[in-house]
Scaffold this active site. Sequence first.
Site, PDB file in Angstrom:
ATOM      1  N   ASN A 102      11.804 109.830  19.851  1.00  0.00           N
ATOM      2  CA  ASN A 102      12.112 109.823  18.426  1.00  0.00           C
ATOM      3  C   ASN A 102      11.036 110.656  17.718  1.00  0.00           C
ATOM      4  O   ASN A 102       9.870 110.559  18.096  1.00  0.00           O
ATOM      5  CB  ASN A 102      12.075 108.367  17.900  1.00  0.00           C
ATOM      6  CG  ASN A 102      12.831 108.190  16.598  1.00  0.00           C
ATOM      7  OD1 ASN A 102      12.652 108.953  15.665  1.00  0.00           O
ATOM      8  ND2 ASN A 102      13.682 107.178  16.558  1.00  0.00           N
ATOM      9  N   HIS A 146      29.378 100.000  19.408  1.00  0.00           N
ATOM     10  CA  HIS A 146      29.989  99.951  18.070  1.00  0.00           C
ATOM     11  C   HIS A 146      31.379 100.569  18.038  1.00  0.00           C
ATOM     12  O   HIS A 146      31.876 100.913  16.973  1.00  0.00           O
ATOM     13  CB  HIS A 146      29.048 100.621  17.045  1.00  0.00           C
ATOM     14  CG  HIS A 146      27.761  99.878  16.863  1.00  0.00           C
ATOM     15  ND1 HIS A 146      26.628 100.440  16.315  1.00  0.00           N
ATOM     16  CD2 HIS A 146      27.423  98.593  17.169  1.00  0.00           C
ATOM     17  CE1 HIS A 146      25.657  99.530  16.291  1.00  0.00           C
ATOM     18  NE2 HIS A 146      26.109  98.412  16.811  1.00  0.00           N
TER      19      HIS A 146
END
Length: 260
Positions: free
Chosen positions: A226, A128
């Site tokens: 996570n 990104h």
Amino acid sequence: MARETCSNPKRIPDELLNCLSEASKVVVLTGAGVSAESGIPTFREAHTGLWARYDPMELASPEAFERDPSTVWAWYQWRRELIARTQPNPGHHALAELQHLVTELVTITQNVDGFHALAGSDDVLELHGNIHRNICSRTARQIEADWLERHDGHQPPPSPHHRQGLARPDVVWFGEALDAATIEKAFSAAESCDVVITAGTSGAVQPAASIPVAAVRAGAVMIDINPEPNELSRFARWHLAGPSATWLPALVEALDRRPA
Ligand code: OAD
């Protein structure tokens, strides 16, 4: 194979460590959660996530920049200052160490903070973009820092490359395509790896979320780090439940302790 959830970083399954040490290539896909413990907010978490507080279409889209360049520029300046006040955390440093403990490691990140390279990771694909760089809004050509310093009073500074152009951060906005060469390298690494680690990502954004899935479909085993399982975790052989700044150093320590 059924997913196994691990919640104690001091008890990492031998089979997981074997997979890592025997792999000829390991790919890591990181997301905002990896920088959370540096003090940088994630995007989608309720209450604390940036997109819970701000509308991405008003701040991170070409239309928003066209409409109100000053507001978009100011928001990115605020994020740049936030990043400048923080630093890579033990999760970033562990990934930099991991490259010395496995045969080949490719780090793919959705983060724009540049922390993987700062921590010492060599082979980083920034899907990104990078918030520290700037490009011309019309031509997408890079704008050097000294030009920006000379036009510091402008919000945003003009572009040296086009009369109607303005400086904008070199990040991918909603509705924009990712750099084709970067995404091609990412999928090619994924499709040729033995182990894929996902760390701190919700798996909500494409095409990034398809990278670990492509790896698994090509035969890799997946380790998901996570605190919360999500859409991506169902592809994982192991879900390491907890923060990446704890689990990544624990993995590195356990690998390092193994007899050669
Ligand atoms: P998200 O904000 O969507 O997800 C962050 C993930 O990190 C969540 O799954 C959290 O459970 C997890 N998390 C939180 N704290 C953590 C910790 N300490 N350790 C490990 N995990 C933790 O962020 P991304 O998946 O990175 O795109 O979002 C992807 C993209 O969406 C971003 O790159 C950005 C955004 O729109 C663009 O700006 C183009």
